[in-house]
Design a protein around this motif. Structure first.
Motif, PDB file in Angstrom:
ATOM      1  N   LYS A 164     -10.988  -5.247   1.898  1.00 29.55           N
ATOM      2  CA  LYS A 164      -9.750  -5.117   1.127  1.00 29.55           C
ATOM      3  C   LYS A 164      -8.996  -6.437   1.094  1.00 29.55           C
ATOM      4  O   LYS A 164      -8.573  -6.905   0.021  1.00 29.55           O
ATOM      5  CB  LYS A 164      -8.879  -4.028   1.748  1.00 29.55           C
ATOM      6  N   GLN A 206      -2.155  -1.318  -3.974  1.00 33.80           N
ATOM      7  CA  GLN A 206      -3.067  -0.597  -3.093  1.00 33.80           C
ATOM      8  C   GLN A 206      -2.643   0.873  -3.015  1.00 33.80           C
ATOM      9  O   GLN A 206      -1.496   1.167  -2.735  1.00 33.80           O
ATOM     10  CB  GLN A 206      -3.054  -1.213  -1.701  1.00 33.80           C
ATOM     11  N   GLY A 263       0.805  -1.209   0.000  1.00 29.20           N
ATOM     12  CA  GLY A 263       0.000   0.000   0.000  1.00 29.20           C
ATOM     13  C   GLY A 263       0.835   1.254   0.000  1.00 29.20           C
ATOM     14  O   GLY A 263       1.911   1.308   0.598  1.00 29.20           O
TER      15      GLY A 263
END
Length: 685
Positions: free
Chosen positions: A667, A564, A541
């Motif tokens: 997620k 992400q 991420g």
């Protein structure tokens, strides 16, 4: 670099049933088998101790107990108190930011946008303030008669014209808003209110808050009192060019009764977290003299109260110091720092001798294994802190003066984890294929791991990139492991907690050889013999999303990827994000309109024509740090090239996609489902 080759889409493997179980759990269904692995709904059962405040006499600790409200899908915070032996553990009420009075008889805290007071002998409470904005950074005066705090002072929004007034009862659109501020948005907040933060003082018996600082400047830090209670020391930037001098802050001293505000430092770079010595003669702080680099170590420093005689206390410690607290006898300072992915509390004498008092500080991030945490100090040197380990979410611990080390005094998660088999976490080191540097990471194995089997592997990359992962609890890593994957999460070059030189290796070179560090880590795990090399996957991420997109542009070794909240185009990112001004010169050389080449050279979008890996992109709809438009640039490029791709938008989510537990769960479920979609049939061991 591994040769590129196109994978053929495989039918869903057995792991797809695990992803289905994740999604079923999100829908409220429970698996038929007896649960013993960590599962998505367990996120709502997690609790974390934060902001521990030990009483001045070292007998009790008040802390913020964070839990997850399954009906509201949000974090819930309450104040709790416990004796240092772990007894008398009870709830005090709603609120946050607890701070003991100097004599330990009262507790100040914030709740519902006001400052409140609790008398500890009777339990009576009172609301001290009637503020129009929320207070932050509350600090008691040494005599216990006043409380200083920080608060926004609004000013009218700029306007070129007076908007027309609608007729009574008309339903007109909201009037236009003019924006002229250098910094006007903040991820997780949105558009900022018009105003400047200032420091105030209010009587501890209640009354009118008096503004101490003045001028069109931001005073966003918590102030530190001088022992005589006459002045406050704080960090700000009150220089005439402060708007453009955004990397800089100085220390100032302001008389509480009004008068001249004097600067105590005058150098480029951040000077922060002031703490005045018990005798009032010295000020400790952390900071560095800015050389416009990607990473620079913040060192613990001391100077006289007039700003003279500045010297570095932690000159021999090549780690960033934070949160300095003076010993009551003035002999030295307590502080915290990260070392090789582990957060510590230490004590430094004024001669620079450093002693580690506690490790495993942290436990405030339940998503990924980032650092954090805080501590407080009693008059006799006892400390309270929150602690975390890979199998231990944030718990409360104390180390009293005669203790050999910290001891845990809460068991917030023992009831849950006693019935769960977590994935075992192991530390691993390897050498980078680029230059042989030692690189640290951690392996998470699935529960009930069998070394004779071959498992799929997920490379999970941290954000920042100036940050670090560590040996800390992570719900995300545990959920990935519970889905049947071995997970490796590394700290490649550019990560903090390894010294200034290592952290600055990405200067004008990001993404760079951190790619080699990461691929070498994958090789190191594969060499252990329990990884199916035909089933390698990559995700991460923020900076980890950037590296995910960069990696699949460099190699087809991974069967599928999930980027992400990535940055795909450094030019558009630099000009649109909430922290858009933070990349010039320190990350890339020059301004994007003057020297666009490095911005493009290091953009994953420049490699879009080389990406053959099926790539999913997940980003929050309200992400202002890596805006959703970045994700769509990669999505559209891959769609044009007929590479399997999709964008998942999380409605209402900012850059921190774990603020609402259900979004973290969703997620992870989508990541697992995407990887399971491309997971090949395991080869024989």
């Amino acid at each position: 670099m591994h040769a590129k080759s196109r994978f053929v889409t495989a039918p869903p493997a057995i792991g797809a049933t695990l992803a289905a179980a994740l999604l079923a759990t999100l829908a409220g269904a429970r698996p038929a088998h007896a649960q013993n692995h960590f599962e998505p709904m367990d996120v709502f059962a997690l609790e974390f101790a934060a902001d521990p405040q030990i009483s001045p006499d070292g007998s009790r600790v008040v802390y913020v107990r964070n839990s997850m409200d399954v009906m509201r899908d949000r974090r819930r915070s309450e104040l709790w108190i416990v004796d240092v032996d772990g007894s008398e553990h009870r709830r005090l009420g709603e609120g946050g930011s607890p701070r003991w009075s100097p004599d330990g008889t009262r507790l100040a805290y914030t709740a519902e946008g006001q400052i409140h007071l609790r008398w500890m002998d009777t339990g009576e409470t009172a609301t001290l303030s009637q503020l129009t904005e929320s207070p932050r950074g509350i600090r008691w005066s040494p005599d216990g008669r006043r409380i200083a705090f920080n608060m926004l002072v609004p000013y009218p929004a700029p306007s070129l014209v007076v908007p027309p007034r609608p007729p009574e009862g008309a339903d007109w659109a909201a009037p236009p808003i003019m924006e002229d501020r250098f910094k006007n948005r903040q991820d997780g907040v949105g558009y900022l209110d018009f105003g400047y933060n200032h420091i105030f003082v209010i009587p501890a018996e209640g009354g009118t808050a008096v503004q101490v600082t003045t001028g069109d400047f931001r005073h966003s830090s918590a102030p530190a009192w001088t022992p005589d209670g006459r002045s406050l020391v704080f960090s700000s930037n009150r220089n005439p060019d402060w708007v453009l001098d955004y990397r800089n802050s100085e220390l100032y001293i302001a008389p509480v009764a009004g008068g001249e505000i004097r600067a105590l430092t005058d150098r480029p770079g951040p000077d922060q977290s002031p703490a005045v010595s018990p005798d009032g003669r010295q000020v400790a702080f952390v900071g560095y003299e800015d050389r416009t680099r990607t990473y620079q170590v913040s060192r613990l420093q001391v100077m006289n109260l007039d700003g003279s005689g500045r010297r570095i206390v932690t000159a021999r410690l090549d780690r960033s110091a934070a949160n300095p607290v003076w010993a009551s006898d003035g002999s030295g300072l307590f502080f915290q720092y990260d070392d090789e992915g582990n957060s510590r509390v230490a004590f430094a004498t004024l001669d620079g001798e450093v002693e580690v008092l506690a490790e495993d500080l942290g436990g405030t991030s339940y998503g990924r294994p980032y650092g954090g945490g805080s501590f407080s100090v009693a008059n006799d040197g006892g400390i309270a802190l929150n602690q975390t380990r890979p199998d231990l979410p944030g718990e409360l611990a104390v180390r009293l003066r005669d203790d050999d080390g910290p001891r845990r005094i809460t068991a917030l998660n023992d009831d849950l984890l006693a019935n769960r088999t977590l994935g075992e976490v192991e530390e691993i080191w390897w050498e980078s294929s680029f230059d042989g540097r030692p690189i640290q990471g951690w392996i998470v194995r699935p529960p009930d791991f069998d070394p004779s089997r071959r498992y799929p592997l997920i490379l999970e990359i941290h954000g920042g990139p100036v940050s670090n992962y560590g040996d800390r609890f992570s719900a995300e890593m545990q959920l990935l492991a519970a889905a049947g994957y071995v997970v490796i999460y590394p700290n490649p070059r550019g990560s903090t907690s390894y010294g200034e030189e290592f952290g600055d290796l990405l200067y004008h070179n990001y993404p760079g050889q951190d790619y080699d560090d990461l691929i070498s880590g994958v090789d190191a795990v594969v060499e252990r013999g329990y990884i199916d090399e035909n089933n390698l996957f990559v995700t991460g991420g923020s900076a980890g999303g950037i590296m995910t997109a960069w990696i699949v542009g460099k190699t087809d070794r991974f069967r599928a990827a999930v980027a992400q909240k990535p940055v795909i185009n450094w030019i558009s990112k630099t000009l649109t994000a909430d922290n858009w001004y933070g990349y010039y010169f320190s990350r890339y050389d020059g301004l994007p309109w003057e020297n666009p080449d490095p911005y493009w050279e290091f953009s994953p979008l420049s490699l879009a024509g080389e990406i053959d890996t099926p790539t999913l992109i997940i980003t929050g709809e309200e992400d202002l740090r890596t805006p959703l438009s970045e994700s769509y640039q990669l999505f559209h490029a891959l769609k044009m090239r007929e590479i399997d791709t999709a964008v998942i938008r999380l409605p209402g989510a900012s850059h921190d996609m774990s603020r609402r537990p259900s979004q973290l769960m969703a997620k992870i479920a989508n990541i697992v489902a995407w990887f399971d979609k491309y997971r090949a049939t395991p080869r024989a061991s």
